[in-house]
Motif scaffolding. Structure first.
Motif, PDB file in Angstrom:
ATOM      1  N   ILE A  10      57.850  34.742  33.513  1.00  0.00           N
ATOM      2  CA  ILE A  10      57.699  35.950  34.330  1.00  0.00           C
ATOM      3  C   ILE A  10      57.753  37.190  33.442  1.00  0.00           C
ATOM      4  CG2 ILE A  10      58.852  37.391  36.071  1.00  0.00           C
ATOM      5  CD1 ILE A  10      59.657  34.696  37.473  1.00  0.00           C
ATOM      6  N   GLU A  11      58.720  37.224  32.523  1.00  0.00           N
ATOM      7  CA  GLU A  11      58.856  38.397  31.649  1.00  0.00           C
ATOM      8  C   GLU A  11      57.625  38.571  30.765  1.00  0.00           C
ATOM      9  OE1 GLU A  11      62.583  38.410  29.502  1.00  0.00           O
ATOM     10  OE2 GLU A  11      63.669  38.433  31.416  1.00  0.00           O
ATOM     11  N   LYS A  87      42.359  35.733  37.457  1.00  0.00           N
ATOM     12  CA  LYS A  87      41.308  36.268  38.331  1.00  0.00           C
ATOM     13  C   LYS A  87      41.648  35.982  39.778  1.00  0.00           C
ATOM     14  CE  LYS A  87      37.539  35.617  35.103  1.00  0.00           C
ATOM     15  NZ  LYS A  87      36.928  34.387  34.638  1.00  0.00           N
ATOM     16  N   GLY A  88      41.182  36.872  40.647  1.00  0.00           N
ATOM     17  CA  GLY A  88      41.483  36.671  42.051  1.00  0.00           C
ATOM     18  C   GLY A  88      40.303  36.971  42.941  1.00  0.00           C
ATOM     19  N   THR A  98      46.098  42.152  40.344  1.00  0.00           N
ATOM     20  CA  THR A  98      46.974  43.098  39.659  1.00  0.00           C
ATOM     21  C   THR A  98      48.437  42.711  39.781  1.00  0.00           C
ATOM     22  OG1 THR A  98      46.826  44.447  41.641  1.00  0.00           O
ATOM     23  CG2 THR A  98      45.494  45.117  39.768  1.00  0.00           C
ATOM     24  N   ASP A  99      48.795  42.026  40.848  1.00  0.00           N
ATOM     25  CA  ASP A  99      50.206  41.690  41.027  1.00  0.00           C
ATOM     26  C   ASP A  99      50.353  40.310  41.676  1.00  0.00           C
ATOM     27  OD1 ASP A  99      52.881  42.053  40.826  1.00  0.00           O
ATOM     28  OD2 ASP A  99      53.082  43.278  42.632  1.00  0.00           O
ATOM     29  N   PRO A 100      49.907  39.278  40.962  1.00  0.00           N
ATOM     30  CA  PRO A 100      49.932  37.945  41.566  1.00  0.00           C
ATOM     31  C   PRO A 100      51.341  37.377  41.592  1.00  0.00           C
ATOM     32  CG  PRO A 100      49.203  37.794  39.303  1.00  0.00           C
ATOM     33  CD  PRO A 100      49.431  39.258  39.586  1.00  0.00           C
ATOM     34  N   LYS A 109      54.925  30.423  38.576  1.00  0.00           N
ATOM     35  CA  LYS A 109      55.463  31.648  39.173  1.00  0.00           C
ATOM     36  C   LYS A 109      55.352  32.786  38.155  1.00  0.00           C
ATOM     37  CE  LYS A 109      59.645  32.765  41.845  1.00  0.00           C
ATOM     38  NZ  LYS A 109      59.021  33.659  42.803  1.00  0.00           N
ATOM     39  N   LEU A 110      54.746  33.933  38.594  1.00  0.00           N
ATOM     40  CA  LEU A 110      54.525  35.051  37.673  1.00  0.00           C
ATOM     41  C   LEU A 110      55.261  36.312  38.084  1.00  0.00           C
ATOM     42  CD1 LEU A 110      50.676  34.618  37.107  1.00  0.00           C
ATOM     43  CD2 LEU A 110      52.513  33.827  35.642  1.00  0.00           C
TER      44      LEU A 110
END
Ligand SMILES: [Zn+2]
Length: 112
Positions: A10-11, A87-88, A98-100, A109-110
């Motif tokens: 995540i970081e 990509k989304g 931009t904020d998945p 998990k991001l």
């Protein structure tokens, strides 16, 4: 609670995300500046003592630099686990998420 490994992922992803946002912001700034210069010099053979061709090449460099920055920011915006570009299909922003919350390809998990 995320595990230590999840926390590191995540970081690292958030670092890449910030870098991507900065690159896009800087890109837009450079392009605006480049277009602004082109606009200003349009009717003046000499502006601030600098000739038109010099201004034109300066503006062209700004535009190219802006595009290069955007591409670099986009290119490094990858999932730290599978190294795929995030990509989304919804919330489009240059075709990337931009904020998945999760990576669209490996589901890591991001975001907390
Ligand atoms: Zn992934």
């Amino acid at each position: 609670m995320p595990t230590q490994r999840e926390q590191n992922i995540i970081e690292e992803f958030q670092r890449r995300r910030t870098r991507m946002m900065h690159s896009f912001g800087f890109c837009i700034l450079l392009i605006i500046l480049g277009l602004f210069i082109l606009q200003v010099i349009d009717n003046r053979p000499v502006f601030l003592g600098i000739s038109l061709p010099a201004w034109k090449s300066f503006a062209a460099v700004q535009l190219v630099l802006g595009v290069v920055m955007a591409v670099r920011g986009y290119w490094q915006y990858r999932c730290p686990v599978c190294e795929e570009i995030v990509k989304g299909h919804d919330k489009y922003y240059f075709g990337v998420l931009t904020d998945p919350e999760r990576c669209p390809s490996c589901r890591s998990k991001l975001r907390e």
